[in-house]
Design an enzyme around this catalytic site. Structure first.
Site, PDB file in Angstrom:
ATOM      1  N   ASP A  30     -32.252  37.846 120.127  1.00 40.33           N
ATOM      2  CA  ASP A  30     -32.354  36.776 119.734  1.00 40.33           C
ATOM      3  C   ASP A  30     -31.353  35.681 119.871  1.00 40.33           C
ATOM      4  OD1 ASP A  30     -34.418  35.987 116.813  1.00 40.33           O
ATOM      5  OD2 ASP A  30     -32.657  34.571 117.181  1.00 40.33           O
ATOM      6  N   LYS A  35     -28.271  36.883 113.281  1.00 34.13           N
ATOM      7  CA  LYS A  35     -29.733  37.843 113.006  1.00 34.13           C
ATOM      8  C   LYS A  35     -29.253  39.119 113.612  1.00 34.13           C
ATOM      9  CE  LYS A  35     -33.471  35.024 112.640  1.00 34.13           C
ATOM     10  NZ  LYS A  35     -34.437  34.538 113.274  1.00 34.13           N
ATOM     11  N   PHE A 153     -51.911  39.574 114.134  1.00 33.81           N
ATOM     12  CA  PHE A 153     -52.617  39.475 112.866  1.00 33.81           C
ATOM     13  C   PHE A 153     -51.989  40.256 111.995  1.00 33.81           C
ATOM     14  CE2 PHE A 153     -55.657  39.707 116.392  1.00 33.81           C
ATOM     15  CZ  PHE A 153     -56.117  38.515 116.559  1.00 33.81           C
ATOM     16  N   LYS A 224     -56.792  33.652 117.836  1.00 31.00           N
ATOM     17  CA  LYS A 224     -55.744  33.695 116.856  1.00 31.00           C
ATOM     18  C   LYS A 224     -55.780  32.354 116.080  1.00 31.00           C
ATOM     19  CE  LYS A 224     -52.253  34.116 114.249  1.00 31.00           C
ATOM     20  NZ  LYS A 224     -51.104  34.784 114.032  1.00 31.00           N
ATOM     21  N   ASN A 228     -57.057  32.032 111.980  1.00 30.00           N
ATOM     22  CA  ASN A 228     -56.112  31.367 110.794  1.00 30.00           C
ATOM     23  C   ASN A 228     -56.845  30.342 110.232  1.00 30.00           C
ATOM     24  OD1 ASN A 228     -54.392  33.378 110.550  1.00 30.00           O
ATOM     25  ND2 ASN A 228     -52.571  32.139 111.733  1.00 30.00           N
ATOM     26  N   PHE A 269     -59.953  36.333 100.650  1.00 31.86           N
ATOM     27  CA  PHE A 269     -59.732  35.196 100.695  1.00 31.86           C
ATOM     28  C   PHE A 269     -60.488  34.048 100.139  1.00 31.86           C
ATOM     29  CE2 PHE A 269     -56.072  34.587 103.646  1.00 31.86           C
ATOM     30  CZ  PHE A 269     -55.812  35.888 103.736  1.00 31.86           C
ATOM     31  N   ALA A 272     -59.209  31.478  94.421  1.00 24.97           N
ATOM     32  CA  ALA A 272     -58.969  29.749  94.133  1.00 24.97           C
ATOM     33  C   ALA A 272     -57.597  29.907  93.426  1.00 24.97           C
ATOM     34  CB  ALA A 272     -59.924  29.212  93.182  1.00 24.97           C
ATOM     35  N   CYS A 280     -47.800  30.284 108.621  1.00 24.75           N
ATOM     36  CA  CYS A 280     -48.899  30.485 109.454  1.00 24.75           C
ATOM     37  C   CYS A 280     -50.114  29.536 109.437  1.00 24.75           C
ATOM     38  CB  CYS A 280     -49.170  31.877 109.500  1.00 24.75           C
ATOM     39  SG  CYS A 280     -47.903  32.934 109.796  1.00 24.75           S
ATOM     40  N   LYS A 340     -46.383  33.934  98.886  1.00 26.56           N
ATOM     41  CA  LYS A 340     -47.305  34.812  98.280  1.00 26.56           C
ATOM     42  C   LYS A 340     -46.348  36.252  98.016  1.00 26.56           C
ATOM     43  CE  LYS A 340     -48.478  37.427 102.546  1.00 26.56           C
ATOM     44  NZ  LYS A 340     -49.309  37.974 103.526  1.00 26.56           N
TER      45      LYS A 340
END
Ligand code: UGA
Length: 469
Positions: A30, A35, A153, A224, A228, A269, A272, A280, A340
């Site tokens: 990187d 990092k 994914f 992809k 999404n 998915f 609500a 993403c 999340k």
């Protein structure tokens, strides 16, 4: 196989580590040396379940290493996975300058022929541009470069599971030898030959082997973005249904359950709530919109999905303002910061917008999250960070749930109620059971269903017609 991974973010670290886990020799690099230092000290720059254990195991086995020497890393691998971020530009387009930089570096530093694999999420036709850049900058080199697209994914929070037990593996190639190389790399996963799966502790459930889908590079790139954007559409659709439910006296949980039982729709998915966040879905739908606009395709469907998502905080706060009369000077506890559960990632997290808006309204904001406090502190240094949900509740006039961490479900809500100035909960993720909360004496507001207080207010507002008594 000797593999180089460029980029040690979420995707690069999970990809590199899992490729080592299935037997390849992997070096990750990187351009952010800090990092690499963290990784070489045995720590992780991110939180992702199972990753720490997997990194330690593969470093110890000599299959995985980290270096800040980009040139050296490029020379080692026969296959180079580009896992560099493609953040949104001001206009929403994906910034592919990192990929371009990687192409120049590979062309300059390679000392053997390479297969260069795009793992980063990129606009369709990026593979073509990558091939061109490698050709131009490598024109004086003796080595040849092939390009492939192998979109990821991986869901944050279950990325290791998703890598080792994928639903499908997509490889976009323009020649047979690239296809064969990628087939060989993924063979242990496709045949589910995992010796010591960290997710299932070696006892993986039986599952059909994932399909390895071979496509053109353009199609793989498009798969992809199309996935999404579709997931974003599905969430916004559930939120649209939630708004209709609230207006018409239905319950979105019941409605989406009924929808999800149709196998053509499926249950996933359709939750609500405060809408989709993370690094993403919001950026990919935007990039897809810009791409469609560029080529003259009507993308209003995607724009509407994005708009519905942007308005989630408006309707949530409207409800809170109604219940609290005004937000000014109110002590509000935000429960959950990450976009999340099972991640410390706060990028485009709905909680960040929520906090900003609460501060704009001059509320006193306290927060708690099991993983994302440190990252949030850099954005909001002056709000109050609590050691646990009980400290958060102490003196609060309302709690707002912004992330559905499962542990929030099993809190001692009776104790929280006693600690609060006012037992009021706005559940932005429909995590809790309304009946149970009301039994405990809470005034409880979920999403996509009227609270008892709202339903009563609405009944009182409807004049009874003569004779209806
Ligand atoms: C997403 C995709 O799910 C992955 O397949 C993809 O590989 C990844 O993006 C990526 O492009 O790298 P991720 O961003 O980790 O994964 O998160 P999701 O699980 O998709 O959740 C995104 C957001 O949608 C979260 O804020 C979540 O709370 C929200 N969401 C999800 C809902 O509001 N309702 C739902 O029903 C599901």
């Amino acid at each position: 196989m000797r593999i180089t991974v460029l980029g040690c973010g979420y995707v690069g670290l999970v990809t590199g580590t899992c490729l080592a886990e299935i037997g390849h020799s992997v070096v990750c690099t990187d351009n952010d040396e800090s990092k690499i230092d963290i990784l070489n000290q045995g720590a992780l720059p991110i939180y992702e379940p199972h990753l720490q254990e997997l990194v330690a195991r593969n470093v110890a086995a000599g299959r995985l290493s980290f270096t800040a020497d980009l040139a050296e890393a490029i020379r080692v691998g026969d296959v180079i996975f580009i896992c560099i971020g493609t953040p949104p530009l001001q206009n929403g387009e994906a910034d592919i300058s990192g990929i371009d930089g990687a192409a120049r570096l590979i062309a300059r530093e390679a000392r053997s022929s390479k297969l260069v694999v795009e793992k980063s999420t990129v606009p369709v036709q990026s593979g073509r541009k990558l091939t061109r850049a490698l050709d131009i900058y490598g024109r004086n080199s003796r080595w040849s470069f092939s390009v492939a697209s192998n979109p990821e994914f991986l869901r944050e929070g279950s990325a290791v599971l998703d890598f080792l037990h994928p639903d499908r593996i997509v490889v976009g190639v323009s020649d047979r030898s690239s296809e064969l190389l990628l087939r060989e790399i993924y063979r242990p996963i496709q045949q589910q030959e995992l010796r010591n799966c960290p997710v299932h502790e070696g006892d993986c459930p039986r599952k059909n082997p994932p399909e390895l889908l071979v496509t053109s590079i353009n199609s793989a790139e498009l798969i992809k973005h199309a996935c999404n954007s579709f997931l974003a559409l599905k969430i916004s659709y559930a939120n649209l249904i939630a708004d209709i439910c609230e207006s018409m006296g239905a319950d979105v949980e019941e409605v989406t359950r009924g929808m999800g039982l149709d196998p053509r729709i499926g249950p996933a998915f359709l939750n609500a709530g405060l809408g989709f966040g993370g690094f993403c879905l919001p950026k990919d739908i935007q990039a897809f919109i810009r791409l469609g606009e560029k080529v003259g395709v009507d993308v209003s469907l995607l724009k509407d999905a994005e708009l519905i998502n942007k308005r989630r905080i408006d309707s949530f706060l409207a409800k809170a303002t109604q219940a609290l009369w005004t937000l000014k000077d109110k002590h509000i506890g935000v429960l959950g910061l990450a976009f999340k559960p099972s991640t410390d990632d706060i990028r485009f997290a709905p909680a960040m917008e929520l906090i900003t808006r609460l501060l704009d309204e001059h509320a006193h904001v306290s927060v708690y999250d099991p993983q994302a406090m440190e990252k949030t502190r850099t954005l909001f240094p002056s709000i109050h960070y609590c050691a646990d949900p009980y400290e958060l509740a102490d003196g609060a006039e309302a709690l707002m749930i912004a992330t559905e961490w499962p542990e929030f479900k099993s809190l001692d809500w009776a104790r929280l109620s006693r600690l609060m100035q006012r037992p009021l909960v706005f559940d932005g993720r429909n995590l809790l059971d309304r009946n149970e909360m009301e039994r405990l004496g809470f005034e409880y507001y979920g999403v996509g269903v009227l609270s008892t207080a709202e339903a009563e207010a609405r009944c009182a507002a409807v004049p009874l017609s003569p004779g209806s008594r």
